[in-house]
Scaffold this active site. Structure first.
Site, PDB file in Angstrom:
ATOM      1  N   PRO A  11      61.262 -25.808 -13.320  1.00 50.98           N
ATOM      2  CA  PRO A  11      62.670 -25.605 -13.663  1.00 50.98           C
ATOM      3  C   PRO A  11      62.901 -25.089 -15.084  1.00 50.98           C
ATOM      4  O   PRO A  11      62.224 -25.508 -16.028  1.00 50.98           O
ATOM      5  CB  PRO A  11      63.286 -27.003 -13.503  1.00 50.98           C
ATOM      6  N   HIS A 101      51.377 -25.879 -20.674  1.00 54.87           N
ATOM      7  CA  HIS A 101      52.701 -25.988 -21.293  1.00 54.87           C
ATOM      8  C   HIS A 101      52.767 -25.052 -22.482  1.00 54.87           C
ATOM      9  O   HIS A 101      51.785 -24.919 -23.228  1.00 54.87           O
ATOM     10  CB  HIS A 101      52.983 -27.424 -21.757  1.00 54.87           C
TER      11      HIS A 101
HETATM   12  O1  CA2 Z   1      56.381 -26.653 -22.956  1.00 58.08           O
HETATM   13  C1  CA2 Z   1      56.505 -26.423 -21.749  1.00 58.08           C
HETATM   14  O2  CA2 Z   1      55.982 -25.452 -21.191  1.00 58.08           O
HETATM   15  C2  CA2 Z   1      57.422 -27.309 -20.905  1.00 58.08           C
HETATM   16  O3  CA2 Z   1      56.822 -27.442 -19.617  1.00 58.08           O
HETATM   17  C3  CA2 Z   1      58.755 -26.575 -20.816  1.00 58.08           C
HETATM   18  C4  CA2 Z   1      59.853 -27.357 -20.110  1.00 58.08           C
HETATM   19  C5  CA2 Z   1      59.959 -28.777 -20.672  1.00 58.08           C
HETATM   20  O4  CA2 Z   1      60.871 -29.530 -19.899  1.00 58.08           O
HETATM   21  C6  CA2 Z   1      58.604 -29.497 -20.705  1.00 58.08           C
HETATM   22  O5  CA2 Z   1      58.793 -30.757 -21.314  1.00 58.08           O
HETATM   23  C7  CA2 Z   1      57.590 -28.703 -21.492  1.00 58.08           C
HETATM   24  C8  CA2 Z   1      61.195 -26.642 -20.275  1.00 58.08           C
HETATM   25  C9  CA2 Z   1      61.235 -25.281 -19.625  1.00 58.08           C
HETATM   26  C10 CA2 Z   1      62.007 -24.237 -20.390  1.00 58.08           C
HETATM   27  O6  CA2 Z   1      63.295 -24.663 -20.733  1.00 58.08           O
HETATM   28  C11 CA2 Z   1      64.123 -23.776 -21.391  1.00 58.08           C
HETATM   29  C12 CA2 Z   1      65.423 -24.220 -21.579  1.00 58.08           C
HETATM   30  C13 CA2 Z   1      66.328 -23.419 -22.222  1.00 58.08           C
HETATM   31  C14 CA2 Z   1      65.967 -22.162 -22.684  1.00 58.08           C
HETATM   32  C15 CA2 Z   1      64.669 -21.723 -22.498  1.00 58.08           C
HETATM   33  C16 CA2 Z   1      63.749 -22.525 -21.841  1.00 58.08           C
END
Ligand code: CA2
Length: 157
Positions: A11, A101
């Site tokens: 997501p 990640h």
């Molecule tokens: O660091 C990572 O790759 C994560 O999997 C990214 C997730 C986060 O919930 C995990 O804790 C770590 C978030 C996905 C990207 O979220 C965004 C939100 C707003 C704008 C851009 C990206």
């Protein structure tokens, strides 16, 4: 035949590049996919890239991967920290799993420091931005391409 790698993204990863560049960088998911395609070709792998915001869809893709792919690279986004369903699917799929990640989850909020799915992973790569996906492809090639690891040149000093 080239080894087939399925790269699953969870997501909000479709929002990459638009917001929070200080955490996730400026690359879009399409940029990361394009770089992975090039890297995969050089490594003798084929890659299929998918993203979904729906937990059940990700679980379905993991279940369907057996027989169609040789390894999974998974950035489960926030489901990393919540999803026993995804963990169960990854444990059951019988394929090597590499967790990725963008951010270093161990430097972040406490709730992001635990990964349910890590238990199913051969290894976890985090904190290197989009480059982490390339590192994961390297790891997949070491696991899957016969002779690759053995033939790596030893450094002589
Ligand atoms: O660091 C990572 O790759 C994560 O999997 C990214 C997730 C986060 O919930 C995990 O804790 C770590 C978030 C996905 C990207 O979220 C965004 C939100 C707003 C704008 C851009 C990206």
């Amino acid at each position: 035949m080239a080894s087939r790698i399925l790269v699953l993204n969870g997501p909000n990863l479709n929002l990459l590049g638009s917001r929070e560049p200080h955490i996730y960088g400026r690359e879009t998911l399409a940029d990361i996919e394009a770089t992975c395609r090039k890297r995969a070709r050089a490594l003798g792998l084929t890659v299929e890239f998918r993203q979904s915001n729906a937990e059940g869809r990700l679980v379905d893709w993991v279940q369907e991967a057996r027989g169609q792919f040789d390894a999974l690279i998974v950035n489960a986004g926030a489901y990393t920290h919540t999803s026993v369903a995804l963990l169960d699917a990854l444990l059951a799929c019988g394929l090597p799993v590499i967790e990725v990640h963008l951010s270093n989850i161990h430097q972040r909020d406490e709730f992001r420091q635990h990964s349910y799915i890590a238990r199913a992973a051969k290894g976890v790569i985090c904190g290197f931005g989009g480059k982490g996906y390339e590192f994961a492809l390297e790891a997949a090639a070491d696991l899957l391409v016969p002779g690759r690891k053995k033939n790596k040149k030893k450094k002589t000093t």
